[in-house]
Enzyme design. Structure first.
Site, mmCIF file in Angstrom:
data_model
loop_
_atom_site.group_PDB
_atom_site.id
_atom_site.type_symbol
_atom_site.label_atom_id
_atom_site.label_comp_id
_atom_site.label_asym_id
_atom_site.label_seq_id
_atom_site.Cartn_x
_atom_site.Cartn_y
_atom_site.Cartn_z
ATOM 1 N N HIS A 135 0.792 -1.017 -0.030
ATOM 2 C CA HIS A 135 -0.100 -0.153 -0.077
ATOM 3 C C HIS A 135 0.994 1.328 -0.030
ATOM 4 C CE1 HIS A 135 -3.028 -2.696 0.863
ATOM 5 N NE2 HIS A 135 -2.743 -2.876 2.114
ATOM 6 N N HIS A 166 -7.314 -4.687 -0.695
ATOM 7 C CA HIS A 166 -6.747 -6.032 -1.058
ATOM 8 C C HIS A 166 -7.665 -6.824 -1.921
ATOM 9 C CE1 HIS A 166 -5.992 -4.764 3.432
ATOM 10 N NE2 HIS A 166 -4.843 -4.911 3.079
#
Length: 334
Positions: free
Chosen positions: A55, A216
């Site tokens: 991320h 995700h």
């Protein structure tokens, strides 16, 4: 999917080493653990966060003056283990206690809970705030069930500013909770992401997008035919307005966040329409941030976060901060 890596099992370790080489003036590694802490140490309340890799620049990019003191780093899309978190908490502690900012995912909340207990047993005063700004992941009446995403930027900003001002652990926690209650996020995806060495996490048709997709690859609210940027933005801003109710006359910070594969060209088109819609609704845009802060490997997509300010949050937002991915040099009034 193609990636420029060596061993899929060493991606996080090698990337962290490269990060430290490039930012040795800002960070140091947590001894014997996969975490980093800021070299800016001021004897005040410390703030630690952490989560899975993939991320970037979240969350390591928020470590620095006026933001996070440390970040525990997990494998790709996986929570850091309790030992890593505990060692990061201990390394970040400066004698005034540590506040943990936790993204609301099962692995993260469980591992941070264990780590906090272990750190407490070793004499560190620890507390936490769970960040849950993603409105697509649970209904409004179940905010505690929502995931944490890009809105953690504002929670870290408020908590970090409070710590810089000398607030106690309890007061820093109150500032973080206040910020968390005032931020909401909604996102979309137009292409999938994938863990290194694995196929894509999901599939999308050439003319499809996922509304409310998680960072995700968690399923969103709906899968629909791709429409124009303005139509997508109208839908996202509309849902954010529904969350907050009447925003006329309220001051807010708008964050248009890009997933890893989304270009600035696209983000600024979204931003243009979002600003226009908020102004039409009577929102006073106190600040406007556009960029890639909370990404998902090679996923293409974007999220929009709205941070509603009150006087205390505005004061905290205006405090200086300097990190690898976010800087606030001075307040909006100069």
């Amino acid at each position: 999917m193609k990636k420029i890596i060596n061993d899929p099992l060493k991606v996080v370790e090698e990337s962290l080493q490269g990060l430290l080489y490039a930012n040795g003036d800002l960070y140091e590694k947590v001894p014997d653990a996969c975490g980093i802490i800021s070299k800016e140490r001021n004897g005040k309340t410390a703030i630690v966060s952490g989560g899975g890799s993939g991320h970037e620049p979240m969350l390591s990019g928020l470590v620095g003056k006026g933001m996070l003191t440390g970040a525990a780093v997990g494998n790709v899309f996986a929570s850091p283990d309790p030992y890593t978190i505990k060692e990061t908490i201990k390394a970040a502690d400066q004698g005034k206690g540590v506040l943990c900012l936790i993204w609301n995912y099962a692995g993260d909340t469980m591992n941070f809970d264990v780590a906090e207990d272990l750190a407490s047993m070793e004499g560190v005063k620890v507390s936490h705030v769970i960040v849950n700004d993603d409105i697509a992941s649970a209904p409004k009446e179940d905010k505690k069930g929502r995931r944490g995403v890009a809105g953690i930027l504002f929670v870290a900003k408020a908590a970090g500013a409070a710590a810089e001002l000398g607030y106690s652990l309890e007061e820093v926690k109150e500032a973080a909770e206040r910020a968390n209650e005032h931020v909401r996020t909604i996102g979309i995806a137009i292409t999938p992401c994938s863990i290194p060495g694995n196929p894509p996490n999901f599939e999308l048709g050439e003319e499809e997008y996922e509304y409310g997709m998680g960072i995700h690859g968690e399923p969103g609210i709906s899968r629909e035919s791709l429409v124009s940027a303005d139509e997508l933005t109208e839908k996202m801003i509309g849902n954010l307005k529904e969350e907050f109710g009447d925003l006329k006359g309220r001051e807010a910070v708008l964050l248009v966040n890009g997933m890893a594969a989304t270009t600035d060209l696209e983000l600024y088109i979204i931003n243009k329409k979002a600003c226009e819609l908020l102004k039409e609704a009577g929102v006073i845009l106190y600040d406007n941030i556009v960029g890639k802060y909370c990404t998902s490997l090679e996923m293409a997509g974007a999220s929009v976060s709205l941070f509603i300010l009150d006087e205390e949050l505005k004061r905290l937002y205006d405090q200086p901060a300097c990190t690898r991915c976010y800087t606030q040099k001075y307040g909006k009034d100069g």
